[in-house]
Design a protein around this motif. Structure first.
Motif, short mmCIF file in Angstrom:
data_model
loop_
_atom_site.label_atom_id
_atom_site.label_comp_id
_atom_site.label_asym_id
_atom_site.label_seq_id
_atom_site.Cartn_x
_atom_site.Cartn_y
_atom_site.Cartn_z
N LYS A 65 10.12 10.59 25.87
CA LYS A 65 9.99 10.59 27.33
C LYS A 65 11.08 9.73 27.97
O LYS A 65 11.63 10.10 29.00
CB LYS A 65 8.60 10.10 27.74
CG LYS A 65 7.50 11.09 27.43
CD LYS A 65 6.13 10.53 27.78
CE LYS A 65 5.02 11.52 27.41
NZ LYS A 65 3.69 10.95 27.65
N ILE A 66 11.39 8.60 27.35
CA ILE A 66 12.47 7.74 27.85
C ILE A 66 13.78 8.51 27.81
O ILE A 66 14.55 8.51 28.79
CB ILE A 66 12.56 6.44 27.02
CG1 ILE A 66 11.34 5.56 27.26
CG2 ILE A 66 13.85 5.68 27.37
CD1 ILE A 66 11.22 4.40 26.29
N LEU A 67 14.06 9.17 26.69
CA LEU A 67 15.30 9.95 26.57
C LEU A 67 15.36 11.06 27.60
O LEU A 67 16.42 11.32 28.18
CB LEU A 67 15.42 10.52 25.15
CG LEU A 67 15.69 9.50 24.05
CD1 LEU A 67 15.60 10.16 22.69
CD2 LEU A 67 17.04 8.83 24.25
N GLU A 68 14.25 11.72 27.84
CA GLU A 68 14.22 12.79 28.84
C GLU A 68 14.54 12.24 30.23
O GLU A 68 15.34 12.82 30.96
CB GLU A 68 12.87 13.48 28.84
CG GLU A 68 12.81 14.67 29.81
CD GLU A 68 11.48 15.39 29.78
OE1 GLU A 68 11.20 16.10 30.75
OE2 GLU A 68 10.73 15.24 28.79
N LEU A 69 13.93 11.13 30.58
CA LEU A 69 14.20 10.52 31.89
C LEU A 69 15.66 10.11 32.01
O LEU A 69 16.32 10.36 33.03
CB LEU A 69 13.28 9.33 32.13
CG LEU A 69 11.81 9.66 32.36
CD1 LEU A 69 10.96 8.40 32.31
CD2 LEU A 69 11.61 10.38 33.69
N LEU A 70 16.21 9.48 30.97
CA LEU A 70 17.60 9.05 31.00
C LEU A 70 18.57 10.23 31.02
O LEU A 70 19.65 10.14 31.60
CB LEU A 70 17.90 8.12 29.82
CG LEU A 70 17.32 6.73 29.92
CD1 LEU A 70 17.53 5.97 28.61
CD2 LEU A 70 17.92 5.97 31.09
N SER A 71 18.18 11.34 30.39
CA SER A 71 19.07 12.51 30.40
C SER A 71 19.16 13.13 31.79
O SER A 71 20.18 13.74 32.13
CB SER A 71 18.62 13.55 29.37
OG SER A 71 17.45 14.21 29.79
N HIS A 72 18.14 12.94 32.59
CA HIS A 72 18.19 13.43 33.98
C HIS A 72 18.90 12.45 34.89
O HIS A 72 19.53 12.85 35.87
CB HIS A 72 16.77 13.70 34.51
CG HIS A 72 16.10 14.86 33.86
ND1 HIS A 72 16.52 16.16 34.05
CD2 HIS A 72 15.07 14.91 32.99
CE1 HIS A 72 15.75 16.97 33.34
NE2 HIS A 72 14.87 16.24 32.69
N ASN A 73 18.75 11.15 34.60
CA ASN A 73 19.38 10.13 35.43
C ASN A 73 19.68 8.92 34.56
O ASN A 73 18.83 8.06 34.36
CB ASN A 73 18.46 9.73 36.60
CG ASN A 73 19.05 8.65 37.47
OD1 ASN A 73 20.18 8.20 37.26
ND2 ASN A 73 18.29 8.21 38.45
N GLY A 74 20.90 8.86 34.04
CA GLY A 74 21.30 7.77 33.16
C GLY A 74 21.36 6.41 33.84
O GLY A 74 21.47 5.39 33.18
N ARG A 75 21.29 6.41 35.17
CA ARG A 75 21.31 5.14 35.91
C ARG A 75 19.91 4.63 36.25
O ARG A 75 19.76 3.61 36.91
CB ARG A 75 22.11 5.32 37.20
CG ARG A 75 23.59 5.56 36.91
CD ARG A 75 24.38 5.59 38.16
NE ARG A 75 24.27 4.30 38.83
CZ ARG A 75 25.06 3.90 39.80
NH1 ARG A 75 26.03 4.66 40.21
NH2 ARG A 75 24.88 2.73 40.37
N MET A 76 18.91 5.33 35.77
CA MET A 76 17.53 4.93 36.04
C MET A 76 17.30 3.55 35.41
O MET A 76 17.63 3.32 34.25
CB MET A 76 16.58 5.97 35.45
CG MET A 76 15.17 5.87 35.90
SD MET A 76 14.25 7.32 35.27
CE MET A 76 12.92 7.31 36.43
N SER A 77 16.73 2.63 36.15
CA SER A 77 16.50 1.27 35.65
C SER A 77 15.33 1.26 34.67
O SER A 77 14.47 2.14 34.68
CB SER A 77 16.24 0.31 36.80
OG SER A 77 14.94 0.55 37.35
#
Length: 149
Positions: free
Chosen positions: A9-21
């Motif tokens: 889930k972390i990887l999925e979120l980062l793949s959509h927005n790598g700048r997500m804190s």
């Protein structure tokens, strides 16, 4: 390292927005910021996350011609040819492939005269190349970088 469902889930979120804190990811997944940070660092150390980068629209920065090349090489020259190609700033990607083509390459240049110059002055001059086939991109329907889980 075996990926947990949370890691995925972390990887999925980062793949959509790598700048997500880490805090934003933690809020989304109901996990602490510190836990997210630790998991991301573990995935980086394990090589699962190779790097964080920005995706640049090539056309918006003047690279309006996109071409794909199939390049056959004499076996003894494969690595030398690949090294010369990957060090060329016009080469966006280069892969060794199975099948009739040895190397598959993506090139981005400003215009057709630049493409002609690349082919004639840089590609054809590399010793060991036996065949070159090119394909010009007309329209991009989908493009992505990295793996989607």
């Amino acid at each position: 390292m075996k990926l947990s469902e949370t890691d995925r889930k972390i990887l999925e979120l980062l793949s959509h927005n790598g700048r997500m804190s880490y805090a934003e990811i933690g809020k989304e997944l109901n996990i602490s910021r510190v836990s997210i940070r630790d998991r991301v660092h573990q995935m980086m150390e394990a090589g699962i996350i190779e790097k964080f980068s920005v995706v640049i629209n090539s056309e918006m920065v003047g690279k309006t011609v996109s071409a794909f090349f199939e390049v056959d090489c004499e076996p003894a020259y494969l690595v030398t040819v690949a090294e010369k190609l990957v060090n060329n700033p016009s080469v966006a990607s280069c892969y060794q492939m199975t099948g009739p083509s040895t190397l598959h390459m993506h090139v981005l240049v400003e215009d057709f005269p630049s493409l002609e110059s690349f082919i004639n002055n840089e590609l054809y001059g590399i010793e060991g190349i036996t065949r070159v086939e090119s394909h010009i991109l007309l329209r991009r329907f989908k493009s992505r970088s990295g793996l989607k889980l």
